[in-house]
Design a protein around this motif. Structure first.
Motif, mmCIF file in Angstrom:
data_model
loop_
_atom_site.group_PDB
_atom_site.id
_atom_site.type_symbol
_atom_site.label_atom_id
_atom_site.label_comp_id
_atom_site.label_asym_id
_atom_site.label_seq_id
_atom_site.Cartn_x
_atom_site.Cartn_y
_atom_site.Cartn_z
ATOM 1 N N ASN A 295 0.828 -1.630 -0.116
ATOM 2 C CA ASN A 295 -0.248 0.157 0.368
ATOM 3 C C ASN A 295 0.458 1.575 0.019
ATOM 4 O O ASN A 295 0.603 1.903 -0.689
ATOM 5 C CB ASN A 295 -0.974 -0.001 1.113
ATOM 6 N N ALA A 296 1.997 1.645 1.043
ATOM 7 C CA ALA A 296 2.741 2.270 1.078
ATOM 8 C C ALA A 296 3.797 2.633 -0.854
ATOM 9 O O ALA A 296 3.760 3.899 -0.942
ATOM 10 C CB ALA A 296 3.529 2.471 2.172
ATOM 11 N N LEU A 297 3.585 1.717 -0.614
ATOM 12 C CA LEU A 297 5.079 1.492 -2.588
ATOM 13 C C LEU A 297 3.744 2.149 -3.342
ATOM 14 O O LEU A 297 4.039 3.212 -4.397
ATOM 15 C CB LEU A 297 5.700 0.367 -2.440
ATOM 16 N N GLU A 298 2.993 1.640 -3.504
ATOM 17 C CA GLU A 298 2.149 2.243 -4.669
ATOM 18 C C GLU A 298 1.436 2.897 -4.791
ATOM 19 O O GLU A 298 1.180 3.322 -5.810
ATOM 20 C CB GLU A 298 0.947 0.577 -4.811
ATOM 21 N N ALA A 299 1.155 3.797 -3.614
ATOM 22 C CA ALA A 299 0.684 5.520 -3.581
ATOM 23 C C ALA A 299 1.556 6.334 -3.622
ATOM 24 O O ALA A 299 1.538 7.660 -4.481
ATOM 25 C CB ALA A 299 0.573 5.232 -2.008
ATOM 26 N N LEU A 300 2.931 5.431 -4.206
ATOM 27 C CA LEU A 300 4.066 6.758 -4.737
ATOM 28 C C LEU A 300 4.434 7.321 -6.531
ATOM 29 O O LEU A 300 4.520 8.861 -6.162
ATOM 30 C CB LEU A 300 5.143 6.226 -4.428
ATOM 31 N N PRO A 301 3.371 6.526 -7.562
ATOM 32 C CA PRO A 301 3.435 6.918 -8.665
ATOM 33 C C PRO A 301 2.405 8.562 -8.313
ATOM 34 O O PRO A 301 2.651 9.800 -8.936
ATOM 35 C CB PRO A 301 2.668 6.235 -9.485
ATOM 36 N N GLU A 302 1.272 9.134 -7.755
ATOM 37 C CA GLU A 302 0.727 9.766 -7.167
ATOM 38 C C GLU A 302 1.898 11.190 -6.457
ATOM 39 O O GLU A 302 1.188 12.812 -7.273
ATOM 40 C CB GLU A 302 -0.046 10.124 -6.664
ATOM 41 N N VAL A 303 3.045 10.752 -6.323
ATOM 42 C CA VAL A 303 3.783 11.809 -6.238
ATOM 43 C C VAL A 303 4.673 12.229 -6.233
ATOM 44 O O VAL A 303 5.976 13.129 -6.021
ATOM 45 C CB VAL A 303 3.360 11.277 -4.356
ATOM 46 N N ILE A 304 5.440 11.573 -7.355
ATOM 47 C CA ILE A 304 7.062 11.445 -7.436
ATOM 48 C C ILE A 304 6.751 11.532 -9.194
ATOM 49 O O ILE A 304 6.307 10.742 -9.715
ATOM 50 C CB ILE A 304 7.728 10.005 -6.815
ATOM 51 N N ASP A 305 7.710 12.367 -9.358
ATOM 52 C CA ASP A 305 7.280 13.170 -11.010
ATOM 53 C C ASP A 305 8.399 11.741 -12.080
ATOM 54 O O ASP A 305 9.302 11.727 -10.854
ATOM 55 C CB ASP A 305 7.403 14.668 -10.743
ATOM 56 N N GLY A 306 8.102 11.220 -12.565
ATOM 57 C CA GLY A 306 8.263 10.328 -13.431
ATOM 58 C C GLY A 306 8.345 8.790 -13.217
ATOM 59 O O GLY A 306 9.489 8.385 -14.087
ATOM 60 N N LEU A 307 7.904 8.676 -12.409
ATOM 61 C CA LEU A 307 7.523 7.610 -11.597
ATOM 62 C C LEU A 307 6.382 7.066 -12.251
ATOM 63 O O LEU A 307 5.122 7.786 -11.386
ATOM 64 C CB LEU A 307 7.548 7.181 -10.125
ATOM 65 N N ILE A 308 6.350 6.863 -13.223
ATOM 66 C CA ILE A 308 4.868 6.196 -14.507
ATOM 67 C C ILE A 308 3.834 4.787 -13.556
ATOM 68 O O ILE A 308 2.812 5.980 -13.436
ATOM 69 C CB ILE A 308 5.413 5.841 -15.734
ATOM 70 N N SER A 309 4.776 3.916 -13.228
ATOM 71 C CA SER A 309 3.294 3.043 -13.147
ATOM 72 C C SER A 309 4.711 2.311 -11.732
ATOM 73 O O SER A 309 5.724 2.251 -11.868
ATOM 74 C CB SER A 309 3.268 2.211 -13.666
ATOM 75 N N LEU A 310 3.693 1.771 -10.189
ATOM 76 C CA LEU A 310 4.473 0.874 -9.862
ATOM 77 C C LEU A 310 4.067 -0.929 -8.885
ATOM 78 O O LEU A 310 2.665 0.553 -8.572
ATOM 79 C CB LEU A 310 5.187 1.796 -8.304
ATOM 80 N N LYS A 311 3.897 -1.855 -9.528
ATOM 81 C CA LYS A 311 3.163 -2.526 -8.427
ATOM 82 C C LYS A 311 4.291 -2.876 -7.679
ATOM 83 O O LYS A 311 4.882 -3.607 -8.242
ATOM 84 C CB LYS A 311 2.674 -3.442 -9.407
ATOM 85 N N VAL A 312 3.664 -3.533 -6.497
ATOM 86 C CA VAL A 312 4.199 -4.425 -5.906
ATOM 87 C C VAL A 312 3.091 -5.998 -5.271
ATOM 88 O O VAL A 312 2.058 -6.155 -5.547
ATOM 89 C CB VAL A 312 4.016 -4.571 -4.144
ATOM 90 N N HIS A 313 3.614 -7.439 -6.220
ATOM 91 C CA HIS A 313 3.289 -8.861 -6.513
ATOM 92 C C HIS A 313 3.752 -8.655 -4.912
ATOM 93 O O HIS A 313 4.614 -9.146 -4.535
ATOM 94 C CB HIS A 313 4.397 -9.164 -7.594
#
Length: 100
Positions: A28-46
């Motif tokens: 949950n913490a990591l998957e929220a990061l694309p909303e706040v970090i410019d240049g981070l297009i997508s992030l998914k944790v399996h």
């Protein structure tokens, strides 16, 4: 585009009944990061690997370029997640960054 892949092994002393909670917190913490970090297009944790897996979690992310990867690594929001959720619970980390 840069692909940033991380594999983690949770600390062995984490009680089995706490593992789902720990995994969910990291995810949950990591998957929220694309909303706040410019240049981070997508992030998914399996978090649910097959029984043949030798790690517990995988981060799969895409970044605009190498400059965005460098910014992501030092971004205060990413550092806060790493220090608050990941590092306290992880004993092994493997990383592969590559151009896609």
């Amino acid at each position: 585009m840069i692909r940033h892949i991380i594999l983690w092994k949770l600390k062995s002393e984490i009680p089995a009944e706490k593992v789902p909670e720990v995994k969910a917190g990291i995810k949950n913490a990591l998957e929220a990061l694309p909303e706040v970090i410019d240049g981070l297009i997508s992030l998914k944790v399996h978090t649910e690997g097959l029984s043949t897996s030798t790690c517990d979690l995988m981060l799969e992310s895409e970044l605009r370029d190498e400059a965005a990867l460098a910014e992501y690594k030092d971004h205060p929001a990413h550092v806060a997640v790493a220090d608050g959720f990941v590092r306290p619970n992880v004993e092994v980390r493997l990383c592969l960054d590559f151009e896609a």
